[in-house]
Design a protein around this motif. Structure first.
Motif, mmCIF file in Angstrom:
data_model
loop_
_atom_site.group_PDB
_atom_site.id
_atom_site.type_symbol
_atom_site.label_atom_id
_atom_site.label_comp_id
_atom_site.label_asym_id
_atom_site.label_seq_id
_atom_site.Cartn_x
_atom_site.Cartn_y
_atom_site.Cartn_z
ATOM 1 N N PHE A 101 50.370 -0.046 -6.097
ATOM 2 C CA PHE A 101 49.698 1.055 -6.613
ATOM 3 C C PHE A 101 50.220 2.632 -5.586
ATOM 4 N N VAL A 102 50.208 2.233 -4.229
ATOM 5 C CA VAL A 102 50.811 2.958 -3.276
ATOM 6 C C VAL A 102 52.293 3.603 -3.958
ATOM 7 N N LEU A 103 53.107 2.529 -4.003
ATOM 8 C CA LEU A 103 54.361 2.598 -4.380
ATOM 9 C C LEU A 103 54.651 3.363 -5.743
ATOM 10 N N ARG A 104 53.825 2.780 -6.691
ATOM 11 C CA ARG A 104 53.927 3.644 -8.035
ATOM 12 C C ARG A 104 53.484 5.272 -7.890
ATOM 13 N N PHE A 105 52.464 5.505 -7.011
ATOM 14 C CA PHE A 105 52.194 6.798 -6.953
ATOM 15 C C PHE A 105 53.263 7.717 -6.257
ATOM 16 N N THR A 106 53.631 7.190 -5.261
ATOM 17 C CA THR A 106 54.731 7.986 -4.406
ATOM 18 C C THR A 106 56.008 7.983 -5.114
ATOM 19 N N TYR A 107 56.256 7.086 -6.015
ATOM 20 C CA TYR A 107 57.612 6.882 -6.702
ATOM 21 C C TYR A 107 57.495 8.030 -7.840
ATOM 22 N N GLU A 108 56.330 8.297 -8.441
ATOM 23 C CA GLU A 108 56.350 8.975 -9.454
ATOM 24 C C GLU A 108 56.022 10.452 -8.962
ATOM 25 N N SER A 109 55.495 10.750 -7.945
ATOM 26 C CA SER A 109 55.482 12.061 -7.252
ATOM 27 C C SER A 109 56.747 12.377 -6.827
ATOM 28 N N LYS A 110 57.663 11.313 -6.494
ATOM 29 C CA LYS A 110 59.092 11.968 -5.956
ATOM 30 C C LYS A 110 59.718 12.280 -7.167
#
Length: 132
Positions: A116-125
């Motif tokens: 979840f953390v990787l998904r949210f940081t990847y989408e925000s980038k």
């Protein structure tokens, strides 16, 4: 014919008789092993799906889920052999294990949180990159 009992013992001593282990005990151990193994296969299938159809964060998460699947299968095998040995030696101790399932749950929870953390940081980038 003698009126003496067949097995004589000194007063205050107990006679140790062999106990018979029911076959259902061995089958219950095998059933539990197969149940844990099927859980490992499901987690492994989830990891393969993420690996094949995902992007960079899914690839990292797939590695963590593969690790969790391998740990689940190793735990299942180790527990199966430990219980089988204890059953063969007619151990009277408990066959439950509170530490193993707890640690496996923590590993799977960590893999999910990282996903979840990787998904949210990847989408925000990606969103920040498209705005600029």
């Amino acid at each position: 014919m003698s009126s003496q009992p067949l097995l004589q013992s000194a007063p205050g001593k107990r006679i140790a008789l062999p106990t018979r282990v029911e076959p259902k005990v061995f089958f219950a151990n095998e059933r539990t092993f197969l149940s844990w193994l099927s859980l490992g296969v499901v987690i492994g299938a989830l990891a393969i799906g993420m690996l094949n159809f995902g992007d960079r964060p899914a690839f990292i998460s797939a590695f963590l889920f593969t690790l969790a699947a391998m740990l689940t299968m190793a735990y299942a095998l180790g527990t199966f052999h430990w219980r089988a040995k204890s059953i063969r030696l007619r151990g009277q101790a408990g066959f439950d294990d509170k530490l193993g399932p707890t640690l496996l749950t923590i590993v799977i929870l960590i893999a999910m949180i990282v996903n979840f953390v990787l998904r949210f940081t990847y989408e925000s980038k990606e969103k920040n990159g498209k705005k600029n």
